[in-house]
Design a protein around this motif. Structure first.
Motif, PDB file in Angstrom:
ATOM      1  N   GLU A  61      58.199  64.555  25.038  1.00 45.89           N
ATOM      2  CA  GLU A  61      57.099  63.630  25.295  1.00 45.89           C
ATOM      3  C   GLU A  61      55.995  63.720  24.242  1.00 45.89           C
ATOM      4  O   GLU A  61      55.414  62.711  23.871  1.00 45.89           O
ATOM      5  CB  GLU A  61      56.491  63.895  26.670  1.00 45.89           C
ATOM      6  CG  GLU A  61      57.442  63.625  27.819  1.00 45.89           C
ATOM      7  CD  GLU A  61      57.745  62.147  27.976  1.00 45.89           C
ATOM      8  OE1 GLU A  61      56.829  61.324  27.805  1.00 45.89           O
ATOM      9  OE2 GLU A  61      58.910  61.821  28.257  1.00 45.89           O
ATOM     10  N   TRP A  62      55.673  64.924  23.816  1.00 47.47           N
ATOM     11  CA  TRP A  62      54.579  65.138  22.876  1.00 47.47           C
ATOM     12  C   TRP A  62      55.116  65.759  21.597  1.00 47.47           C
ATOM     13  O   TRP A  62      56.110  66.481  21.602  1.00 47.47           O
ATOM     14  CB  TRP A  62      53.510  66.048  23.471  1.00 47.47           C
ATOM     15  CG  TRP A  62      52.863  65.511  24.708  1.00 47.47           C
ATOM     16  CD1 TRP A  62      52.876  64.223  25.166  1.00 47.47           C
ATOM     17  CD2 TRP A  62      52.102  66.249  25.659  1.00 47.47           C
ATOM     18  NE1 TRP A  62      52.168  64.131  26.326  1.00 47.47           N
ATOM     19  CE2 TRP A  62      51.677  65.348  26.656  1.00 47.47           C
ATOM     20  CE3 TRP A  62      51.722  67.572  25.764  1.00 47.47           C
ATOM     21  CZ2 TRP A  62      50.906  65.737  27.734  1.00 47.47           C
ATOM     22  CZ3 TRP A  62      50.956  67.965  26.835  1.00 47.47           C
ATOM     23  CH2 TRP A  62      50.541  67.053  27.813  1.00 47.47           C
ATOM     24  N   LYS A  63      54.439  65.498  20.476  1.00 44.94           N
ATOM     25  CA  LYS A  63      54.919  66.003  19.192  1.00 44.94           C
ATOM     26  C   LYS A  63      53.883  66.820  18.427  1.00 44.94           C
ATOM     27  O   LYS A  63      54.238  67.665  17.637  1.00 44.94           O
ATOM     28  CB  LYS A  63      55.344  64.827  18.290  1.00 44.94           C
ATOM     29  CG  LYS A  63      56.405  63.944  18.884  1.00 44.94           C
ATOM     30  CD  LYS A  63      57.740  64.590  18.834  1.00 44.94           C
ATOM     31  CE  LYS A  63      58.777  63.591  19.315  1.00 44.94           C
ATOM     32  NZ  LYS A  63      59.917  64.188  19.890  1.00 44.94           N
ATOM     33  N   LYS A 106      51.658  61.735  20.374  1.00 44.51           N
ATOM     34  CA  LYS A 106      53.096  61.439  20.370  1.00 44.51           C
ATOM     35  C   LYS A 106      53.608  61.549  18.937  1.00 44.51           C
ATOM     36  O   LYS A 106      54.640  62.122  18.675  1.00 44.51           O
ATOM     37  CB  LYS A 106      53.348  60.035  20.932  1.00 44.51           C
ATOM     38  CG  LYS A 106      54.802  59.623  20.955  1.00 44.51           C
ATOM     39  CD  LYS A 106      55.563  60.342  22.023  1.00 44.51           C
ATOM     40  CE  LYS A 106      56.975  59.766  22.122  1.00 44.51           C
ATOM     41  NZ  LYS A 106      57.782  60.511  23.050  1.00 44.51           N
ATOM     42  N   ARG A 107      52.852  60.984  18.004  1.00 48.06           N
ATOM     43  CA  ARG A 107      53.104  61.121  16.574  1.00 48.06           C
ATOM     44  C   ARG A 107      51.776  61.460  15.916  1.00 48.06           C
ATOM     45  O   ARG A 107      50.728  61.022  16.362  1.00 48.06           O
ATOM     46  CB  ARG A 107      53.653  59.819  15.987  1.00 48.06           C
ATOM     47  CG  ARG A 107      55.085  59.517  16.386  1.00 48.06           C
ATOM     48  CD  ARG A 107      55.523  58.171  15.783  1.00 48.06           C
ATOM     49  NE  ARG A 107      56.472  57.473  16.614  1.00 48.06           N
ATOM     50  CZ  ARG A 107      56.213  56.871  17.775  1.00 48.06           C
ATOM     51  NH1 ARG A 107      55.010  56.907  18.274  1.00 48.06           N
ATOM     52  NH2 ARG A 107      57.143  56.246  18.442  1.00 48.06           N
ATOM     53  N   GLU A 139      48.952  58.702  14.976  1.00 50.60           N
ATOM     54  CA  GLU A 139      48.428  57.801  15.994  1.00 50.60           C
ATOM     55  C   GLU A 139      47.146  58.321  16.620  1.00 50.60           C
ATOM     56  O   GLU A 139      46.687  59.409  16.319  1.00 50.60           O
ATOM     57  CB  GLU A 139      49.465  57.622  17.105  1.00 50.60           C
ATOM     58  CG  GLU A 139      50.741  56.960  16.674  1.00 50.60           C
ATOM     59  CD  GLU A 139      51.708  56.804  17.837  1.00 50.60           C
ATOM     60  OE1 GLU A 139      51.482  57.412  18.889  1.00 50.60           O
ATOM     61  OE2 GLU A 139      52.687  56.069  17.668  1.00 50.60           O
ATOM     62  N   LEU A 184      47.310  60.640  22.741  1.00 49.81           N
ATOM     63  CA  LEU A 184      47.701  60.144  24.061  1.00 49.81           C
ATOM     64  C   LEU A 184      46.700  60.604  25.114  1.00 49.81           C
ATOM     65  O   LEU A 184      46.279  59.838  25.968  1.00 49.81           O
ATOM     66  CB  LEU A 184      49.087  60.665  24.437  1.00 49.81           C
ATOM     67  CG  LEU A 184      50.269  60.196  23.616  1.00 49.81           C
ATOM     68  CD1 LEU A 184      51.522  60.934  24.053  1.00 49.81           C
ATOM     69  CD2 LEU A 184      50.437  58.709  23.762  1.00 49.81           C
ATOM     70  N   LYS A 220      52.968  58.306  32.054  1.00 52.36           N
ATOM     71  CA  LYS A 220      53.527  57.460  31.016  1.00 52.36           C
ATOM     72  C   LYS A 220      52.452  56.465  30.590  1.00 52.36           C
ATOM     73  O   LYS A 220      51.678  55.995  31.408  1.00 52.36           O
ATOM     74  CB  LYS A 220      54.739  56.673  31.523  1.00 52.36           C
ATOM     75  CG  LYS A 220      55.837  57.536  32.067  1.00 52.36           C
ATOM     76  CD  LYS A 220      56.772  57.933  30.989  1.00 52.36           C
ATOM     77  CE  LYS A 220      57.943  58.662  31.637  1.00 52.36           C
ATOM     78  NZ  LYS A 220      58.601  59.562  30.809  1.00 52.36           N
TER      79      LYS A 220
END
Length: 129
Positions: free
Chosen positions: A56-58, A75-76, A79, A82, A126
């Protein structure tokens, strides 16, 4: 001239300036930023690790500002975050120092105890586009 005082005429030695440590002076001008304590980071990173394992997370970032500490979750890496987990000690006596904030700035959960606030991630959150 060496036997004369550097004090202005009529001033006593008690009125003279006091020697202050440079580090103390800098601390008084620039307050120490708010930080996460070790146990707080441990709780946040435990959830972060679980969510990375689920894909889910990066990435994450930690900011220690003058008024609050922020743990941003991405997330990336390119970006907007989140979620942000914030610690704001000024709100400790009111709504609680800890909060989870979504991408659009909406407070998802706020409270006095970090463990209770982080329970919001126990549910499957989500993003809705």
């Amino acid at each position: 001239m060496a036997d004369q005082s550097d004090l202005p005429a009529g001033a006593r030695a008690q009125d003279a300036a006091v020697v202050v440590s440079l580090s103390e002076y800098k601390r008084s001008l620039d307050p120490v930023p708010v930080t996460f304590h070790r146990r707080e980071l441990d709780a946040i990173l435990w959830i972060y690790g679980r969510m990375v394992g689920e894909g889910e997370w990066k990435d994450y970032a930690i900011d220690h500002l003058k008024d609050r500490a922020v743990f941003s979750i991405f997330k990336r890496s390119g970006e907007m975050p989140l979620f942000r987990v914030e610690k704001n000690p000024k709100l400790a006596g009111k709504q609680g120092a800890y909060s989870v904030i979504s991408t659009n700035g909406m407070i998802i959960k706020r409270g006095h105890e970090l463990q209770q606030v982080l329970k919001v991630f126990d549910k499957a959150l989500k993003l809705i586009d």
